[in-house]
Write an enzyme that holds these catalytic residues in place. Structure first.
Site, mmCIF file in Angstrom:
data_model
loop_
_atom_site.group_PDB
_atom_site.id
_atom_site.type_symbol
_atom_site.label_atom_id
_atom_site.label_comp_id
_atom_site.label_asym_id
_atom_site.label_seq_id
_atom_site.Cartn_x
_atom_site.Cartn_y
_atom_site.Cartn_z
ATOM 1 N N GLU A 237 -0.699 9.805 -14.200
ATOM 2 C CA GLU A 237 -0.658 10.829 -15.244
ATOM 3 C C GLU A 237 0.041 12.129 -14.824
ATOM 4 O OE1 GLU A 237 -4.380 11.500 -17.098
ATOM 5 O OE2 GLU A 237 -4.577 9.438 -17.725
ATOM 6 N N GLU B 76 -6.135 2.751 -17.980
ATOM 7 C CA GLU B 76 -7.369 3.530 -18.147
ATOM 8 C C GLU B 76 -7.761 3.608 -19.619
ATOM 9 O OE1 GLU B 76 -7.594 7.483 -16.572
ATOM 10 O OE2 GLU B 76 -6.808 6.884 -14.633
#
Ligand code: GCO
Length: 473
Positions: free
Chosen positions: A177, A364
């Site tokens: 991320e 995720e």
């Protein structure tokens, strides 16, 4: 694990997904390991950031966390007992290279060798994230992500990981991320290292984007048969109204939150929708355009929610503002994120529009709700409902022909949720941080039963192989 937790109404099974669909759980080094000063491990920016008063909920920190450093064997054994076939974890750069560059730590290398070997011994496939936000503090002291030298530092780190673990680890993710660690850590200042403003954000974005592809190239050279990916946070962006201003605001928010790092890696350059991003050119060199590109084998998308966005005169640079879910009379998690299962479908569909993306995996997805122990058990119906409804949307996307090849639940055990500390519990497994006891929640029991056919299938295949080999030896 008993069948007690499978609600009769939930009709999805793993065989509704193809046989090679990848199922697993995701974690991250600083959030679970502890052992923050053990042996010669160097200080990371999160070790430093948590010491800054007011940075973390109730001044909590990751000095012990889930004590995975010492409890990795029992945790991996619990994963096996829960029929979990794939384990995504990250490496701590400052545990492997205490100063970030230069000398490596044999104790750090030994630790991750033990974790990898134990996964393999338990029949669990390790998936490694090379960088999940915990930069060595020594490198931060030299400018960190705002210093272009980080490309060389990061290449040295990736090479070390590849050379020590690449013989047994074939599934890799370069970054976790980058939008979050550059945005929260280098513009808003609410994550480590606590930098603020465009002067930090823009160079950090460009250098992270260059490291994303540079890391891929090194893994391609150093690891035979490597399956190389990288991960992106992403949220469905909905304009608050259908006015031109709100639609334009939503488009800019989408460019920033969902497109900023995937598009340079595909040779599309940085999104042009946000004028301010054009200032990244100040940090670019002529050769960068081609160096930003890498042919990843898969893209990991990490979706939790959607955002509703409106035009805002008062928001600098972006002129767009998120309408808080807590002000929209919708179901939210403990993170104040809307529970909105169609967002994961929308993100799968969105990343399918990039023709050069070969494979997409949900690396995720999960939810934080209040948990409590009642008679030694943790019953978490909200987390179970979240999991099932998001999986139904993943299945809907697959059924409609979109590329989607796997799902990793965030997360295995409750852990350190960055600035929120241990307040939001995301785990399928409850951790009593007073004594490090693990209790599989009802959501974890359901996930375990949901995955059991895979385990049974793998056991049968292993048995057949043994039968065959016994027959002809
Ligand atoms: C992220 C990080 C995780 C978080 C999880 C819940 O996506 O922000 O990868 O470290 O803990 O997403 O916020």
């Amino acid at each position: 694990m008993t069948n007690e937790t499978i609600p009769p109404h939930f009709e999805l099974h793993t065989n509704d997904f193809e046989n090679d669909f990848i199922w697993g759980v995701s974690t991250a080094a600083y959030q679970i390991e502890g052992g923050h000063t053990i042996h010669d491990k160097g200080e990371s920016i999160w070790d430093r950031f948590v010491s800054q008063k007011g940075s973390i909920f109730r001044e909590q920190h990751g000095e012990i966390a889930c004590d995975f450093y010492h409890r990795y064997e029992s945790d991996i054994e619990l994963m096996k007992a829960m029929n979990i076939p794939n384990f995504r974890f990250s490496l701590s750069w400052s545990r492997l290279m205490p100063q970030g560059d230069g000398a490596s730590s044999q104790a750090g290398i030994d630790f991750y060798n033990r974790v990898i070997d134990y996964c393999l011994k338990c029949g669990i496939t390790p998936w490694i994230t090379i960088y999940h936000w915990d930069l060595p503090q020594n490198l931060e002291d030299k400018g960190g992500w705002t210093n272009r030298d980080i490309i060389g530092w990061f290449e040295g780190y990736v090479r070390l990981c590849a050379r020590h673990f690449g013989d047994r680890v074939k599934h890799w993710m370069v970054l976790n991320e980058p939008m979050v660690f550059t945005g929260a850590g280098h513009f808003l200042g609410v994550h480590a290292p606590g930098r603020k403003g465009l002067k930090n954000f823009l160079p950090a974005v460009h250098h992270a984007a260059l490291c994303q592809s540079a890391g891929g190239r090194i893994l391609r050279v150093e690891v035979t048969d490597a399956i190389i990916g990288t991960t992106f946070s992403c949220s469905q962006i909905t304009p608050r109204t259908k006015t031109k201003k709100d639609i334009h605001a939503a488009r800019k928010a989408d460019a920033l939150l969902n497109r900023l790092f995937i598009e340079p890696s595909l040779g599309l350059g940085y999104p042009k929708d946000i004028k301010i991003l054009q200032r990244i050119e100040k940090f670019q060199r002529p050769e960068d355009a081609k160096d930003l590109v890498f042919d990843f084998d898969f893209i990991g998308i990490q979706n939790y929610t959607r955002e509703v966005v409106r035009h805002s005169y008062t928001t600098p640079y972006l002129r767009a503002k998120i309408v808080k879910a807590t002000n929209r009379n919708v179901q939210t998690t403990l993170m104040d994120w809307e529970v909105y299962p169609p967002s994961i479908y929308a993100m799968i569909a969105k990343f399918n529009t990039y023709k050069n993306v070969k494979k997409i995996i949900i690396t995720e997805n999960g939810s934080a709700f209040q948990d409590s122990i009642v008679e030694g058990k943790v019953h978490d119906p909200q987390r179970l409902a979240y999991l099932q409804h998001y999986l139904k949307e993943v299945h809907r996307a697959k059924n409609e022909g979109f590329k989607i090849s796997g799902y990793f639940a965030w997360t295995f055990t409750d852990n350190f949720e960055w600035a929120e500390g241990y307040r939001p519990r995301f785990g399928l497994v409850y951790v009593d941080f007073k004594n490090q006891k693990r209790i599989v929640k009802s959501s974890g029991k359901w996930y375990s039963e949901f995955l059991r056919p895979l385990f049974d299938q793998a056991s049968n295949e292993k048995k057949e192989k043994t039968d065959v080999s016994t027959g002809f030896d």
